[in-house]
Design a protein around this motif. Structure first.
Motif, PDB file in Angstrom:
ATOM      1  N   ASP A 168      -0.125   4.067   1.330  1.00  0.00           N
ATOM      2  CA  ASP A 168      -0.247   4.418   3.012  1.00  0.00           C
ATOM      3  C   ASP A 168      -1.241   3.443   3.601  1.00  0.00           C
ATOM      4  O   ASP A 168      -2.368   3.255   3.165  1.00  0.00           O
ATOM      5  CB  ASP A 168      -0.974   5.765   2.982  1.00  0.00           C
ATOM      6  N   ASP A 191      -3.096   4.937  -2.942  1.00  0.00           N
ATOM      7  CA  ASP A 191      -4.194   5.420  -1.925  1.00  0.00           C
ATOM      8  C   ASP A 191      -5.504   5.528  -2.965  1.00  0.00           C
ATOM      9  O   ASP A 191      -6.703   5.286  -2.198  1.00  0.00           O
ATOM     10  CB  ASP A 191      -3.797   6.878  -1.581  1.00  0.00           C
ATOM     11  N   HIS A 205       5.919   3.077  -0.519  1.00  0.00           N
ATOM     12  CA  HIS A 205       5.929   4.506  -1.218  1.00  0.00           C
ATOM     13  C   HIS A 205       7.142   5.007  -1.540  1.00  0.00           C
ATOM     14  O   HIS A 205       8.228   4.259  -1.524  1.00  0.00           O
ATOM     15  CB  HIS A 205       5.377   5.461   0.084  1.00  0.00           C
ATOM     16  N   THR A 241      -4.426   4.747   5.147  1.00  0.00           N
ATOM     17  CA  THR A 241      -5.535   4.968   4.155  1.00  0.00           C
ATOM     18  C   THR A 241      -6.199   3.852   3.593  1.00  0.00           C
ATOM     19  O   THR A 241      -7.295   3.670   3.518  1.00  0.00           O
ATOM     20  CB  THR A 241      -4.904   5.840   2.981  1.00  0.00           C
ATOM     21  N   SER A 242      -5.359   2.918   3.051  1.00  0.00           N
ATOM     22  CA  SER A 242      -5.809   1.511   2.634  1.00  0.00           C
ATOM     23  C   SER A 242      -6.785   0.603   3.664  1.00  0.00           C
ATOM     24  O   SER A 242      -7.709  -0.090   3.150  1.00  0.00           O
ATOM     25  CB  SER A 242      -4.773   0.746   1.954  1.00  0.00           C
ATOM     26  N   CYS A 266       0.931  -1.092   0.037  1.00  0.00           N
ATOM     27  CA  CYS A 266      -0.011  -0.071  -0.092  1.00  0.00           C
ATOM     28  C   CYS A 266       0.810   1.488   0.017  1.00  0.00           C
ATOM     29  O   CYS A 266       1.660   1.308   0.608  1.00  0.00           O
ATOM     30  CB  CYS A 266      -0.962   0.088   1.054  1.00  0.00           C
TER      31      CYS A 266
END
Length: 281
Positions: free
Chosen positions: A36, A83, A57, A39-40, A34
């Protein structure tokens, strides 16, 4: 036996845009990488997906790429999500996909929402040829220079922009592309307060300036390419500037427009662009 890398598109706003194939894939893989994880986590919880997650990231991509490739090489399957929207579109992931190809690992896209394509489809501008330019530079000098490099391109141009810079970016676009160039503001696509507004750039700037709500959220700008008359600008640029040294800008533009049988507003916009380019040098 090698694992497989899945590039899974997720909704850009409306959770109903999540595909059944995306949900099935995320539930079946060994790891979800992911952009973030926080967020996920909201998305995964909504669809009852309990697969372990790992952060991937731009700040950890070098180290994480190697670690994920090692897992894929031992037979584990991994899904990469951003995201929102399609991975790699102004989001991390290129290095991982490149490394997967280099190691003979299968890569499979799980298609779905993408803000670029959604905006282009709704913009009311030519869609047969387009360029996605991503985010413009944050500072005006760099932004103007970038826009000038796109000024004479004839295909439709697509930009992402941060809400706190949208007024400045539109203002710079007016300076470089001219106030009459058609453009469409696509804001908060698929969300409750979605805006799709097509106007000449000068009017679009006023629209955004006069409504603070248009200076919030996720923004895509779709801008018409240069038309044929403006694209032929290099044929008269030098003497347009020479005449403008002797006459006020509007009169200089009028002289050139009369001689070449072109629209005065197009010539005037071109003169302002040329003068801005001279100032930025």
């Amino acid at each position: 036996m090698m694992g497989k890398l899945y590039l899974v598109s997720t909704p850009i706003g409306n959770l109903s845009d999540m595909t059944e194939r995306a949900i099935t894939t995320l539930k079946s893989v060994d790891i979800i990488a992911c952009e973030d994880t926080r967020t996920s986590a909201k998305l995964l919880k909504h669809f009852n997906i309990t697969t372990p997650t790992s952060a991937y990231h731009e700040h950890n991509a070098d180290a994480q790429t190697q670690r994920l490739i090692e897992k894929l090489s031992t037979g584990q399957s991994i899904a990469l999500i951003s995201d929102a929207g399609t991975p790699l579109i102004s989001d991390p992931g290129y290095r991982l996909v490149k490394a997967a190809h280099e190691h003979g690992i299968d890569v499979t896209p799980i298609v779905g929402a993408c803000a670029v394509i959604a905006a282009l489809s709704a913009a009311g501008l030519p869609s047969d040829r387009f360029t996605f330019a991503g985010f413009l530079p944050a500072k005006s000098h760099g932004r103007l220079k970038a826009l000038e490099s796109w000024c004479d391109r004839t295909e439709t141009l697509i930009f992402y922009e941060a809400p706190h810079r949208i007024v400045e970016s539109l203002s710079d676009m007016v300076s470089v592309f001219g106030a009459n160039r058609e453009a469409t503001l696509c804001r908060e696509l698929t969300k409750t307060f979605e805006t799709i507004k097509k106007l000449p750039l000068g009017e679009l700037l006023q629209f955004v300036q006069n409504d603070s709500n248009q200076q919030k959220g996720e923004i895509v700008l779709v801008v018409a390419g240069c038309d044929d008359a403006a694209h032929q600008s290099t044929d008269y640029d030098q003497w347009l500037l020479a005449i403008a040294k002797e006459l006020p800008p509007k009169k200089a533009a009028g002289v050139v427009a009369d001689v070449l049988n072109l629209k005065k507003s197009d010539i005037y916009d071109r003169l302002l662009t040329l003068q801005n380019q001279q100032k930025s040098v």
